[in-house]
Design a protein around this motif. Structure first.
Motif, PDB file in Angstrom:
ATOM      1  N   ILE A  71       0.909  -1.216   0.245  1.00 28.96           N
ATOM      2  CA  ILE A  71       0.080  -0.032   0.083  1.00 28.96           C
ATOM      3  C   ILE A  71       0.867   1.133  -0.180  1.00 28.96           C
ATOM      4  O   ILE A  71       1.909   1.496   0.548  1.00 28.96           O
ATOM      5  CB  ILE A  71      -1.096   0.070   1.150  1.00 28.96           C
ATOM      6  N   GLN A  72       0.516   2.192  -0.924  1.00 24.52           N
ATOM      7  CA  GLN A  72       1.049   3.527  -0.853  1.00 24.52           C
ATOM      8  C   GLN A  72       0.044   4.456  -0.213  1.00 24.52           C
ATOM      9  O   GLN A  72      -0.914   4.533  -0.485  1.00 24.52           O
ATOM     10  CB  GLN A  72       1.310   3.903  -2.356  1.00 24.52           C
ATOM     11  N   LEU A  73       0.579   5.030   1.047  1.00 23.98           N
ATOM     12  CA  LEU A  73      -0.355   5.941   1.641  1.00 23.98           C
ATOM     13  C   LEU A  73      -0.370   7.148   1.197  1.00 23.98           C
ATOM     14  O   LEU A  73       0.548   7.590   0.470  1.00 23.98           O
ATOM     15  CB  LEU A  73       0.256   6.093   3.129  1.00 23.98           C
ATOM     16  N   MET A  74      -1.328   7.869   1.513  1.00 18.14           N
ATOM     17  CA  MET A  74      -1.566   9.333   0.783  1.00 18.14           C
ATOM     18  C   MET A  74      -1.682  10.470   2.051  1.00 18.14           C
ATOM     19  O   MET A  74      -1.759   9.948   3.212  1.00 18.14           O
ATOM     20  CB  MET A  74      -3.000   9.063   0.254  1.00 18.14           C
ATOM     21  N   ILE A  75      -1.761  11.761   1.726  1.00 10.16           N
ATOM     22  CA  ILE A  75      -1.909  12.568   2.627  1.00 10.16           C
ATOM     23  C   ILE A  75      -3.113  12.449   3.451  1.00 10.16           C
ATOM     24  O   ILE A  75      -4.289  12.384   2.919  1.00 10.16           O
ATOM     25  CB  ILE A  75      -1.903  14.053   1.874  1.00 10.16           C
ATOM     26  N   PRO A  76      -2.982  12.462   4.811  1.00  7.88           N
ATOM     27  CA  PRO A  76      -4.047  12.473   5.879  1.00  7.88           C
ATOM     28  C   PRO A  76      -5.014  13.693   5.567  1.00  7.88           C
ATOM     29  O   PRO A  76      -4.670  14.772   5.432  1.00  7.88           O
ATOM     30  CB  PRO A  76      -3.435  12.287   7.201  1.00  7.88           C
ATOM     31  N   LEU A  77      -6.315  13.230   6.072  1.00  3.99           N
ATOM     32  CA  LEU A  77      -7.468  14.331   6.251  1.00  3.99           C
ATOM     33  C   LEU A  77      -7.998  14.453   7.572  1.00  3.99           C
ATOM     34  O   LEU A  77      -8.005  13.405   8.140  1.00  3.99           O
ATOM     35  CB  LEU A  77      -8.555  13.852   5.178  1.00  3.99           C
ATOM     36  N   LEU A  78      -8.339  15.506   7.716  1.00  7.61           N
ATOM     37  CA  LEU A  78      -9.353  15.733   8.948  1.00  7.61           C
ATOM     38  C   LEU A  78     -10.564  16.316   8.379  1.00  7.61           C
ATOM     39  O   LEU A  78     -10.516  17.363   7.699  1.00  7.61           O
ATOM     40  CB  LEU A  78      -8.643  16.712   9.958  1.00  7.61           C
ATOM     41  N   GLY A  79     -11.802  15.420   9.058  1.00 10.55           N
ATOM     42  CA  GLY A  79     -13.074  16.221   8.552  1.00 10.55           C
ATOM     43  C   GLY A  79     -13.937  16.150   9.664  1.00 10.55           C
ATOM     44  O   GLY A  79     -13.943  15.547  10.607  1.00 10.55           O
ATOM     45  N   LYS A  80     -15.108  17.203   9.370  1.00 12.21           N
ATOM     46  CA  LYS A  80     -15.917  17.344  10.376  1.00 12.21           C
ATOM     47  C   LYS A  80     -17.389  16.631   9.917  1.00 12.21           C
ATOM     48  O   LYS A  80     -17.646  16.605   8.559  1.00 12.21           O
ATOM     49  CB  LYS A  80     -16.548  18.883  10.735  1.00 12.21           C
ATOM     50  N   HIS A  81     -17.961  15.687  10.640  1.00 14.15           N
ATOM     51  CA  HIS A  81     -19.078  15.053  10.534  1.00 14.15           C
ATOM     52  C   HIS A  81     -20.434  16.030  10.598  1.00 14.15           C
ATOM     53  O   HIS A  81     -20.431  16.573  11.635  1.00 14.15           O
ATOM     54  CB  HIS A  81     -19.135  13.835  11.063  1.00 14.15           C
ATOM     55  N   TYR A  82     -21.312  15.931   9.400  1.00 10.23           N
ATOM     56  CA  TYR A  82     -22.529  16.755   9.661  1.00 10.23           C
ATOM     57  C   TYR A  82     -23.703  15.620   9.304  1.00 10.23           C
ATOM     58  O   TYR A  82     -23.654  15.018   8.189  1.00 10.23           O
ATOM     59  CB  TYR A  82     -22.747  17.774   8.536  1.00 10.23           C
ATOM     60  N   TYR A  83     -24.533  15.560  10.187  1.00 14.34           N
ATOM     61  CA  TYR A  83     -25.591  14.568  10.083  1.00 14.34           C
ATOM     62  C   TYR A  83     -26.727  15.086   9.254  1.00 14.34           C
ATOM     63  O   TYR A  83     -27.113  16.397   9.416  1.00 14.34           O
ATOM     64  CB  TYR A  83     -26.301  14.040  11.579  1.00 14.34           C
ATOM     65  N   PRO A  84     -27.284  14.560   8.271  1.00 15.91           N
ATOM     66  CA  PRO A  84     -27.278  13.334   7.784  1.00 15.91           C
ATOM     67  C   PRO A  84     -26.428  13.510   6.434  1.00 15.91           C
ATOM     68  O   PRO A  84     -26.295  12.499   5.752  1.00 15.91           O
ATOM     69  CB  PRO A  84     -28.643  12.788   7.354  1.00 15.91           C
ATOM     70  N   HIS A  85     -25.463  14.435   6.194  1.00 17.04           N
ATOM     71  CA  HIS A  85     -24.947  14.509   4.886  1.00 17.04           C
ATOM     72  C   HIS A  85     -23.639  13.924   4.866  1.00 17.04           C
ATOM     73  O   HIS A  85     -23.219  13.864   3.707  1.00 17.04           O
ATOM     74  CB  HIS A  85     -24.704  16.196   4.410  1.00 17.04           C
ATOM     75  N   GLY A  86     -22.780  13.810   5.907  1.00 14.87           N
ATOM     76  CA  GLY A  86     -21.653  13.207   5.775  1.00 14.87           C
ATOM     77  C   GLY A  86     -20.294  14.085   6.047  1.00 14.87           C
ATOM     78  O   GLY A  86     -20.572  14.868   7.016  1.00 14.87           O
ATOM     79  N   VAL A  87     -19.142  13.837   5.864  1.00 16.61           N
ATOM     80  CA  VAL A  87     -17.847  14.440   6.388  1.00 16.61           C
ATOM     81  C   VAL A  87     -17.673  15.377   5.613  1.00 16.61           C
ATOM     82  O   VAL A  87     -17.657  14.837   4.344  1.00 16.61           O
ATOM     83  CB  VAL A  87     -16.811  13.365   6.769  1.00 16.61           C
ATOM     84  N   GLU A  88     -17.177  16.768   5.830  1.00 16.00           N
ATOM     85  CA  GLU A  88     -16.720  17.669   5.130  1.00 16.00           C
ATOM     86  C   GLU A  88     -15.093  17.991   5.330  1.00 16.00           C
ATOM     87  O   GLU A  88     -14.745  18.024   6.794  1.00 16.00           O
ATOM     88  CB  GLU A  88     -17.450  18.988   5.407  1.00 16.00           C
ATOM     89  N   TYR A  89     -14.522  17.958   4.295  1.00 17.04           N
ATOM     90  CA  TYR A  89     -12.865  18.494   4.832  1.00 17.04           C
ATOM     91  C   TYR A  89     -12.642  19.659   4.245  1.00 17.04           C
ATOM     92  O   TYR A  89     -11.213  19.923   4.215  1.00 17.04           O
ATOM     93  CB  TYR A  89     -12.216  17.266   3.777  1.00 17.04           C
ATOM     94  N   GLY A  90     -13.482  20.658   3.975  1.00 17.81           N
ATOM     95  CA  GLY A  90     -13.110  21.731   3.392  1.00 17.81           C
ATOM     96  C   GLY A  90     -12.221  22.912   4.350  1.00 17.81           C
ATOM     97  O   GLY A  90     -12.402  22.852   5.297  1.00 17.81           O
ATOM     98  N   ASP A  91     -11.536  23.991   3.354  1.00 23.26           N
ATOM     99  CA  ASP A  91     -10.983  24.915   4.095  1.00 23.26           C
ATOM    100  C   ASP A  91     -11.884  25.604   4.823  1.00 23.26           C
ATOM    101  O   ASP A  91     -11.350  26.411   5.976  1.00 23.26           O
ATOM    102  CB  ASP A  91     -10.169  25.659   3.322  1.00 23.26           C
ATOM    103  N   GLY A  92     -12.953  25.825   4.852  1.00 19.05           N
ATOM    104  CA  GLY A  92     -14.013  26.431   5.692  1.00 19.05           C
ATOM    105  C   GLY A  92     -14.445  25.981   6.839  1.00 19.05           C
ATOM    106  O   GLY A  92     -15.060  26.696   7.541  1.00 19.05           O
ATOM    107  N   GLU A  93     -14.044  24.865   7.078  1.00 19.09           N
ATOM    108  CA  GLU A  93     -14.386  24.116   8.287  1.00 19.09           C
ATOM    109  C   GLU A  93     -13.610  24.542   9.560  1.00 19.09           C
ATOM    110  O   GLU A  93     -12.269  25.008   9.122  1.00 19.09           O
ATOM    111  CB  GLU A  93     -14.279  22.638   8.069  1.00 19.09           C
ATOM    112  N   HIS A  94     -14.084  24.584  10.575  1.00 21.55           N
ATOM    113  CA  HIS A  94     -13.313  24.805  11.845  1.00 21.55           C
ATOM    114  C   HIS A  94     -12.689  23.455  12.542  1.00 21.55           C
ATOM    115  O   HIS A  94     -13.755  22.824  12.924  1.00 21.55           O
ATOM    116  CB  HIS A  94     -13.885  25.634  12.852  1.00 21.55           C
ATOM    117  N   PHE A  95     -11.558  23.522  12.827  1.00 23.82           N
ATOM    118  CA  PHE A  95     -10.926  22.116  13.665  1.00 23.82           C
ATOM    119  C   PHE A  95      -9.989  22.772  14.437  1.00 23.82           C
ATOM    120  O   PHE A  95      -9.196  23.565  14.688  1.00 23.82           O
ATOM    121  CB  PHE A  95     -10.012  21.549  12.551  1.00 23.82           C
TER     122      PHE A  95
END
Length: 119
Positions: A71-95
């Motif tokens: 397996i070649q690993l890829m750049i990790p992601l951090l995302g926020k979950h919004y019910y019921p739509h799913g996970v958002e990884y965008g720059d506009g999110e607050h982490f």
């Protein structure tokens, strides 16, 4: 949010060893794979919401289902979950900063352990 400069995207490793190391850091693959890709997730439920640290990879050779893939690993992601739509990884999110620090430490530890047997 992409978590850049971890070095994890330079690593290639056996899927079985990856499964062990990722699991020891709370990152699980479960059913998130096909014969050419893997996804490891760690869920964080904190006061600011539900977040996921995600590490993906793709097969260089072999077969994930047969447990013989490289397996070649890829750049990790951090995302926020919004019910019921799913996970958002965008720059506009607050982490939250404390979450980012925790994820960075997990990734540092994973890179160190995977590097010991990466090819």
């Amino acid at each position: 949010m992409k978590i850049e400069n971890t070095g994890i995207e330079k690593l290639k490793a056996d899927v079985n060893r990856l499964d062990e190391i990722m699991r020891s850091h709370g990152l699980v693959r479960e059913g998130q794979w096909d014969y050419e890709r893997v996804t490891y997730d760690r869920k964080f439920q904190i006061k600011e919401g539900t977040f996921y640290l995600r590490i993906q990879g793709h097969t260089l050779e072999g077969d994930v289902g047969a447990h013989d893939a490289s397996i070649q690993l890829m750049i990790p992601l951090l995302g926020k979950h919004y019910y019921p739509h799913g996970v958002e990884y965008g720059d506009g999110e607050h982490f939250p900063q404390h979450l980012q620090k925790t994820c960075q430490q997990i990734l540092t530890d994973v890179v160190k352990e995977v590097s010991a047997f990466a090819h």
